[in-house]
Motif scaffolding. Structure first.
Motif, PDB file in Angstrom:
ATOM      1  N   LEU A 293       0.828  -1.204   0.000  1.00  0.00           N
ATOM      2  CA  LEU A 293       0.000   0.000   0.000  1.00  0.00           C
ATOM      3  C   LEU A 293       0.865   1.257   0.000  1.00  0.00           C
ATOM      4  O   LEU A 293       0.590   2.208  -0.737  1.00  0.00           O
ATOM      5  N   GLU A 294       1.917   1.274   0.802  1.00  0.00           N
ATOM      6  CA  GLU A 294       2.820   2.423   0.816  1.00  0.00           C
ATOM      7  C   GLU A 294       3.474   2.621  -0.548  1.00  0.00           C
ATOM      8  O   GLU A 294       3.567   3.742  -1.048  1.00  0.00           O
ATOM      9  N   PHE A 295       3.909   1.527  -1.169  1.00  0.00           N
ATOM     10  CA  PHE A 295       4.511   1.589  -2.501  1.00  0.00           C
ATOM     11  C   PHE A 295       3.493   2.133  -3.509  1.00  0.00           C
ATOM     12  O   PHE A 295       3.794   3.018  -4.313  1.00  0.00           O
ATOM     13  N   ALA A 296       2.273   1.605  -3.471  1.00  0.00           N
ATOM     14  CA  ALA A 296       1.231   2.019  -4.411  1.00  0.00           C
ATOM     15  C   ALA A 296       0.826   3.471  -4.200  1.00  0.00           C
ATOM     16  O   ALA A 296       0.555   4.197  -5.167  1.00  0.00           O
ATOM     17  N   ALA A 297       0.779   3.923  -2.948  1.00  0.00           N
ATOM     18  CA  ALA A 297       0.433   5.320  -2.667  1.00  0.00           C
ATOM     19  C   ALA A 297       1.490   6.247  -3.266  1.00  0.00           C
ATOM     20  O   ALA A 297       1.156   7.270  -3.881  1.00  0.00           O
TER      21      ALA A 297
ATOM     22  N   MET B 182       3.440   5.497  -5.797  1.00  0.00           N
ATOM     23  CA  MET B 182       3.277   5.354  -7.242  1.00  0.00           C
ATOM     24  C   MET B 182       2.110   6.217  -7.739  1.00  0.00           C
ATOM     25  O   MET B 182       2.222   6.910  -8.758  1.00  0.00           O
ATOM     26  N   ALA B 183       1.007   6.195  -7.020  1.00  0.00           N
ATOM     27  CA  ALA B 183      -0.174   6.987  -7.405  1.00  0.00           C
ATOM     28  C   ALA B 183       0.145   8.477  -7.389  1.00  0.00           C
ATOM     29  O   ALA B 183      -0.261   9.214  -8.288  1.00  0.00           O
ATOM     30  N   ARG B 184       0.865   8.922  -6.368  1.00  0.00           N
ATOM     31  CA  ARG B 184       1.246  10.337  -6.284  1.00  0.00           C
ATOM     32  C   ARG B 184       2.145  10.729  -7.453  1.00  0.00           C
ATOM     33  O   ARG B 184       1.939  11.745  -8.096  1.00  0.00           O
ATOM     34  N   ARG B 185       3.150   9.902  -7.711  1.00  0.00           N
ATOM     35  CA  ARG B 185       4.124  10.217  -8.758  1.00  0.00           C
ATOM     36  C   ARG B 185       3.504  10.267 -10.151  1.00  0.00           C
ATOM     37  O   ARG B 185       3.888  11.076 -10.980  1.00  0.00           O
ATOM     38  N   TYR B 186       2.565   9.369 -10.405  1.00  0.00           N
ATOM     39  CA  TYR B 186       1.973   9.270 -11.741  1.00  0.00           C
ATOM     40  C   TYR B 186       0.574   9.869 -11.833  1.00  0.00           C
ATOM     41  O   TYR B 186      -0.103   9.697 -12.840  1.00  0.00           O
ATOM     42  N   GLU B 187       0.179  10.577 -10.745  1.00  0.00           N
ATOM     43  CA  GLU B 187      -1.142  11.192 -10.683  1.00  0.00           C
ATOM     44  C   GLU B 187      -2.232  10.179 -11.026  1.00  0.00           C
ATOM     45  O   GLU B 187      -3.154  10.449 -11.804  1.00  0.00           O
ATOM     46  N   ALA B 188      -2.115   9.006 -10.447  1.00  0.00           N
ATOM     47  CA  ALA B 188      -3.052   7.910 -10.682  1.00  0.00           C
ATOM     48  C   ALA B 188      -4.101   7.880  -9.574  1.00  0.00           C
ATOM     49  O   ALA B 188      -3.908   8.434  -8.489  1.00  0.00           O
ATOM     50  N   ASP B 189      -5.199   7.217  -9.864  1.00  0.00           N
ATOM     51  CA  ASP B 189      -6.226   6.989  -8.849  1.00  0.00           C
ATOM     52  C   ASP B 189      -5.913   5.676  -8.149  1.00  0.00           C
ATOM     53  O   ASP B 189      -5.620   4.665  -8.798  1.00  0.00           O
ATOM     54  N   LEU B 190      -5.984   5.700  -6.818  1.00  0.00           N
ATOM     55  CA  LEU B 190      -5.665   4.527  -6.022  1.00  0.00           C
ATOM     56  C   LEU B 190      -6.951   3.975  -5.418  1.00  0.00           C
ATOM     57  O   LEU B 190      -7.765   4.722  -4.869  1.00  0.00           O
ATOM     58  N   HIS B 191      -7.121   2.658  -5.528  1.00  0.00           N
ATOM     59  CA  HIS B 191      -8.300   1.983  -4.994  1.00  0.00           C
ATOM     60  C   HIS B 191      -7.810   0.883  -4.060  1.00  0.00           C
ATOM     61  O   HIS B 191      -7.040   0.015  -4.484  1.00  0.00           O
ATOM     62  N   VAL B 192      -8.260   0.932  -2.821  1.00  0.00           N
ATOM     63  CA  VAL B 192      -7.808  -0.011  -1.804  1.00  0.00           C
ATOM     64  C   VAL B 192      -8.996  -0.881  -1.403  1.00  0.00           C
ATOM     65  O   VAL B 192     -10.081  -0.366  -1.119  1.00  0.00           O
ATOM     66  N   VAL B 193      -8.783  -2.199  -1.373  1.00  0.00           N
ATOM     67  CA  VAL B 193      -9.864  -3.119  -1.020  1.00  0.00           C
ATOM     68  C   VAL B 193      -9.352  -4.167  -0.034  1.00  0.00           C
ATOM     69  O   VAL B 193      -8.197  -4.585  -0.095  1.00  0.00           O
ATOM     70  N   HIS B 194     -10.230  -4.530   0.889  1.00  0.00           N
ATOM     71  CA  HIS B 194      -9.965  -5.625   1.825  1.00  0.00           C
ATOM     72  C   HIS B 194     -11.081  -6.648   1.654  1.00  0.00           C
ATOM     73  O   HIS B 194     -12.258  -6.298   1.692  1.00  0.00           O
TER      74      HIS B 194
ATOM     75  N   ARG C  48      -6.018   1.201   9.595  1.00  0.00           N
ATOM     76  CA  ARG C  48      -4.575   1.236   9.341  1.00  0.00           C
ATOM     77  C   ARG C  48      -4.301   1.654   7.893  1.00  0.00           C
ATOM     78  O   ARG C  48      -3.402   2.449   7.626  1.00  0.00           O
ATOM     79  N   ALA C  49      -5.103   1.140   6.965  1.00  0.00           N
ATOM     80  CA  ALA C  49      -4.939   1.521   5.556  1.00  0.00           C
ATOM     81  C   ALA C  49      -5.212   3.005   5.372  1.00  0.00           C
ATOM     82  O   ALA C  49      -4.477   3.702   4.656  1.00  0.00           O
ATOM     83  N   GLN C  50      -6.250   3.512   6.023  1.00  0.00           N
ATOM     84  CA  GLN C  50      -6.568   4.936   5.898  1.00  0.00           C
ATOM     85  C   GLN C  50      -5.441   5.789   6.465  1.00  0.00           C
ATOM     86  O   GLN C  50      -5.101   6.834   5.902  1.00  0.00           O
TER      87      GLN C  50
ATOM     88  N   ALA D 134      -1.114   9.588   5.601  1.00  0.00           N
ATOM     89  CA  ALA D 134       0.301   9.930   5.767  1.00  0.00           C
ATOM     90  C   ALA D 134       0.981  10.173   4.421  1.00  0.00           C
ATOM     91  O   ALA D 134       1.878  11.004   4.320  1.00  0.00           O
ATOM     92  N   GLN D 135       0.539   9.456   3.390  1.00  0.00           N
ATOM     93  CA  GLN D 135       1.116   9.604   2.051  1.00  0.00           C
ATOM     94  C   GLN D 135       0.460  10.744   1.275  1.00  0.00           C
ATOM     95  O   GLN D 135       0.891  11.069   0.172  1.00  0.00           O
ATOM     96  N   GLY D 136      -0.598  11.335   1.830  1.00  0.00           N
ATOM     97  CA  GLY D 136      -1.284  12.430   1.152  1.00  0.00           C
ATOM     98  C   GLY D 136      -2.071  11.991  -0.067  1.00  0.00           C
ATOM     99  O   GLY D 136      -2.221  12.742  -1.025  1.00  0.00           O
ATOM    100  N   VAL D 137      -2.595  10.776  -0.027  1.00  0.00           N
ATOM    101  CA  VAL D 137      -3.363  10.230  -1.146  1.00  0.00           C
ATOM    102  C   VAL D 137      -4.840  10.246  -0.787  1.00  0.00           C
ATOM    103  O   VAL D 137      -5.243   9.783   0.279  1.00  0.00           O
ATOM    104  N   ASP D 138      -5.645  10.790  -1.701  1.00  0.00           N
ATOM    105  CA  ASP D 138      -7.081  10.883  -1.489  1.00  0.00           C
ATOM    106  C   ASP D 138      -7.759   9.600  -1.958  1.00  0.00           C
ATOM    107  O   ASP D 138      -8.057   9.441  -3.144  1.00  0.00           O
TER     108      ASP D 138
END
Length: 130
Positions: free
Chosen positions: A17-21, A23-35, A50-52, A57-61
Motif C-alpha cells: 500500500l505504501e509503494f502504491a500510494a 506510485m499513485a502520487r508520482r503518476y497522478e493515478a487513482d488509487l483503490h484499496v480493497v480488503h 490502518r490503511a486509511q 500519511a502519504q497524502g493520497v485521497d
C-alpha cells in the motif's frame, strides 16, 4: 491510471500500500484499496483504519473499501485472487500492487496465493511486494 491494492492486514500488504500510494502520487493515478473478508469484524475495522492512516500519511485521497461478498472457507488465496481479477475486469484497473507472504510450496498447495493467481492470469500488470 487506476491502481488496485488489496490489503489483508499483513505487514507485506501495507508495504504494498505504501509503494502504491507513492506510485499513485508520482503518476497522478487513482488509487483503490480493497480488503476482502467473509464478515466485517473488529479486525476488519482495524485493517481499514490502518490503511486509511497510510493513505493520509502519504497524502493520497482514497478510501479503503471492504468486500464481504466472498466465501473464504476453501483455498482462500485462490478465491481472493479470482475476486481481485473480477474487480480488474469489472472496473478496468490498469495495475495491481500486492503484498506476498512468500509462502512455501506446501502452504501454496493447501492455501493458494492471491498474488500468484493474479500474476499467472497475465490479465493485468502487477507489482508484487515482499
Amino acid at each position: 491510471m487506476d491502481i488496485l491494492v488489496p490489503v489483508d492486514g499483513s505487514d507485506c500488504s501495507f508495504r504494498a500500500l505504501e509503494f502504491a500510494a507513492d506510485m499513485a502520487r508520482r503518476y497522478e493515478a487513482d488509487l483503490h484499496v480493497v480488503h476482502f473478508s467473509d464478515a466485517e469484524t473488529d479486525a476488519t475495522d482495524e485493517i481499514v483504519n490502518r490503511a486509511q492512516n497510510v493513505l493520509d500519511a502519504q497524502g493520497v485521497d482514497a478510501v479503503p473499501e471492504v468486500t464481504t461478498d466472498v466465501d473464504l472457507e476453501f483455498r482462500p488465496g485462490d478465491k481472493v485472487g479470482d475476486d481481485i481479477l473480477e474487480l480488474v475486469t469489472d472496473y478496468g484497473y490498469d495495475h495491481v500492487v500486492m503484498g506476498h507472504h512468500g509462502s512455501g510450496t506446501i502452504e501454496r498447495a493447501i492455501l493458494g496465493s492471491a498474488a500468484e493467481t493474479v500474476l499467472r492470469s497475465e490479465r493485468v500488470p502487477i507489482t508484487v511486494i515482499p
